[in-house]
Design an enzyme around this catalytic site. Structure first.
Site, PDB file in Angstrom:
ATOM      1  N   ARG A 150     -12.103  -2.702   1.550  1.00  0.00           N
ATOM      2  CA  ARG A 150     -10.820  -3.407   1.553  1.00  0.00           C
ATOM      3  C   ARG A 150      -9.696  -2.518   1.046  1.00  0.00           C
ATOM      4  NH1 ARG A 150     -14.654  -7.418  -0.166  1.00  0.00           N
ATOM      5  NH2 ARG A 150     -14.251  -6.907  -2.355  1.00  0.00           N
ATOM      6  N   CYS A 170      11.521   0.754   5.272  1.00  0.00           N
ATOM      7  CA  CYS A 170      11.509  -0.630   5.753  1.00  0.00           C
ATOM      8  C   CYS A 170      10.081  -1.096   6.016  1.00  0.00           C
ATOM      9  CB  CYS A 170      12.355  -0.760   7.017  1.00  0.00           C
ATOM     10  SG  CYS A 170      14.103  -0.462   6.755  1.00  0.00           S
TER      11      CYS A 170
END
Length: 292
Positions: A150, A170
């Site tokens: 993960r 961004c």
């Protein structure tokens, strides 16, 4: 209007792009009016997600307006190499960073010591050198050796680098997930999403990156997931958005990577000619100014 016959033989309902168009409409109709860094102003909502299938080598290049996909591929490769000198993109006719790395913009940011074209330690630089860590190589190693991990993730956001970058990134983060059916999936998060002009570039860019990593790790491309915080339409894009949302999407094209990719060095040596985009049907371009 360019003829449908010229573009392709028939329109195929593209649910993934239609979901993008529906979100454009939602922002236009329900977004709140907000001021922003550029001074242009936006209509904005907070929090949304979209999913795009990459199966059968599909690449989500928006079809309701013609996209400059060569520029998208060149920028993605620029990031994967960890480069920061955007003059290298300009030399290839890709000017998407020109406004944010101009002499005027750099001086306004207090980056007087940077040469024109320098973006600072952001995006690809952080992917390849986050305080000395090559996150891209680590992610590839985990996909190959610990596919259920993960922690197959790459971050571009580093608050300590903000003062040295032309912008805060961004698109800040992306994570890979290897499914039991040997498919590589990618989720990317954007803190700030220029939904008409910028996000279509970002969607295609991360799709292409996923195709590259899938090829290198002998996996099949699966799904791309877009998650975002502030999702906005600039006030000087509203007319263009109204035009786009009235168009019916075509089917997404396919991508073929013609070069073998066995190492991180092979990724660094990729060029635009190593990619073939097939059956890209599109509506005419819709021009809009970039808010600087």
């Amino acid at each position: 209007m360019i003829s449908i016959k010229f573009l392709c033989e028939r329109i195929i309902m593209n649910i993934d792009e239609q979901n993008y168009i529906s979100l454009l409409s939602k922002i236009l109709e329900h977004g709140e009016d907000r001021q922003d860094r550029t001074g242009v102003g936006t209509k904005s909502i907070f929090g949304a997600s979209l999913r795009f299938s990459l199966e059968n080598y599909t690449v989500p290049i928006i079809t309701t307006k013609k996209m400059f996909y060569r520029g998208i591929i060149e920028e993605a490769l620029f990031f994967l190499r960890g480069e920061t000198d955007t003059k290298k993109l300009e030399a290839k006719g890709v000017n998407i960073w020109k406004g944010n790395t101009s002499r005027e913009f750099l001086d306004k940011r207090g980056l007087n010591h940077y040469k024109e074209g320098e973006m600072g330690p952001m995006y690809g630089y952080k992917w390849r050198n986050f305080h000395g860590v090559d996150q891209l190589q680590n992610a590839i190693n985990l996909i190959k050796n610990d596919p259920y991990s993960r922690r197959i993730m790459i971050s571009a956001y580093d608050p300590s680098a903000s003062k040295d970058s032309v912008l805060d990134p961004c698109h800040t983060f992306f994570q890979f997930y290897v499914s039991n059916n040997n498919k590589l999936n990618c989720l990317f998060y954007m803190r700030s999403s220029d939904f008409f002009l910028g996000v279509p570039f970002n969607i295609t860019s991360y799709a292409i990156i996923t195709h590259i990593i899938a090829k290198m790790t002998d996996l099949n491309p699966g799904e791309l997931i877009f998650n975002a915080g502030d999702i906005h339409i600039y006030n000087n894009h509203i007319t263009q958005v109204k035009e786009q949302i009235n168009r019916v999407p075509f089917d997404f094209p396919k991508i073929k990577i013609t070069k073998n990719i066995n190492s991180i060095q092979d990724i660094e040596n990729l060029c635009f000619d190593d990619f073939k985009i097939e059956k890209y049907c599109f509506h005419p371009s819709i021009n809009a100014p970039m808010s600087i």
